[in-house]
Motif scaffolding. Structure first.
Motif, mmCIF file in Angstrom:
data_model
loop_
_atom_site.group_PDB
_atom_site.id
_atom_site.type_symbol
_atom_site.label_atom_id
_atom_site.label_comp_id
_atom_site.label_asym_id
_atom_site.label_seq_id
_atom_site.Cartn_x
_atom_site.Cartn_y
_atom_site.Cartn_z
ATOM 1 N N MET A 269 0.823 -1.189 0.000
ATOM 2 C CA MET A 269 0.000 0.000 0.000
ATOM 3 C C MET A 269 0.872 1.260 0.000
ATOM 4 O O MET A 269 0.570 2.213 -0.704
ATOM 5 C CB MET A 269 -0.905 -0.040 1.235
ATOM 6 C CG MET A 269 -1.929 1.011 1.244
ATOM 7 S SD MET A 269 -3.124 0.691 -0.046
ATOM 8 C CE MET A 269 -4.477 1.582 0.550
ATOM 9 N N ILE A 270 1.940 1.223 0.773
ATOM 10 C CA ILE A 270 2.835 2.375 0.844
ATOM 11 C C ILE A 270 3.498 2.625 -0.510
ATOM 12 O O ILE A 270 3.668 3.775 -0.923
ATOM 13 C CB ILE A 270 3.886 2.165 1.953
ATOM 14 C CG1 ILE A 270 3.185 2.140 3.308
ATOM 15 C CG2 ILE A 270 4.943 3.252 1.919
ATOM 16 C CD1 ILE A 270 4.078 1.747 4.457
ATOM 17 N N VAL A 271 3.830 1.546 -1.214
ATOM 18 C CA VAL A 271 4.463 1.695 -2.532
ATOM 19 C C VAL A 271 3.503 2.365 -3.504
ATOM 20 O O VAL A 271 3.903 3.251 -4.271
ATOM 21 C CB VAL A 271 4.908 0.313 -3.065
ATOM 22 C CG1 VAL A 271 5.414 0.427 -4.481
ATOM 23 C CG2 VAL A 271 5.969 -0.284 -2.164
ATOM 24 N N LEU A 272 2.241 1.985 -3.475
ATOM 25 C CA LEU A 272 1.268 2.595 -4.378
ATOM 26 C C LEU A 272 1.098 4.086 -4.089
ATOM 27 O O LEU A 272 1.012 4.902 -5.016
ATOM 28 C CB LEU A 272 -0.085 1.893 -4.253
ATOM 29 C CG LEU A 272 -0.144 0.463 -4.762
ATOM 30 C CD1 LEU A 272 -1.514 -0.128 -4.492
ATOM 31 C CD2 LEU A 272 0.188 0.400 -6.229
ATOM 32 N N ILE A 273 1.059 4.436 -2.818
ATOM 33 C CA ILE A 273 0.944 5.847 -2.447
ATOM 34 C C ILE A 273 2.184 6.620 -2.890
ATOM 35 O O ILE A 273 2.082 7.719 -3.437
ATOM 36 C CB ILE A 273 0.706 5.985 -0.934
ATOM 37 C CG1 ILE A 273 -0.665 5.416 -0.573
ATOM 38 C CG2 ILE A 273 0.824 7.437 -0.484
ATOM 39 C CD1 ILE A 273 -0.910 5.279 0.912
ATOM 40 N N ALA A 274 3.358 6.036 -2.689
ATOM 41 C CA ALA A 274 4.604 6.700 -3.076
ATOM 42 C C ALA A 274 4.681 6.892 -4.589
ATOM 43 O O ALA A 274 5.049 7.978 -5.070
ATOM 44 C CB ALA A 274 5.799 5.893 -2.582
#
Length: 57
Positions: free
Chosen positions: A1-6
């Motif tokens: 999820m963090i990768v998608l936001i980044a």
């Protein structure tokens, strides 16, 4: 999820703050979206590791 936001934030920053031709931005957006979709398919096991694929003999 963090990768998608980044990735989303980075793409937004590039689209808003780097002066580029609209065609180049569209190509960049398509490449990033296709890359994220392929990555997500690998993460969820829908497709195997693309690094193990061999092309040719």
């Amino acid at each position: 999820m963090i990768v998608l936001i980044a990735v989303g934030m980075l793409l937004w920053l590039v689209n808003n703050y780097l002066p580029m031709d609209a065609k180049i931005k569209k190509i960049l957006n398509v490449v990033v979206v296709v890359g994220v979709v392929i990555w997500l398919l690998q993460v969820f096991g829908v497709i195997g590791n693309l690094g193990a694929m061999r092309i040719g003999g």
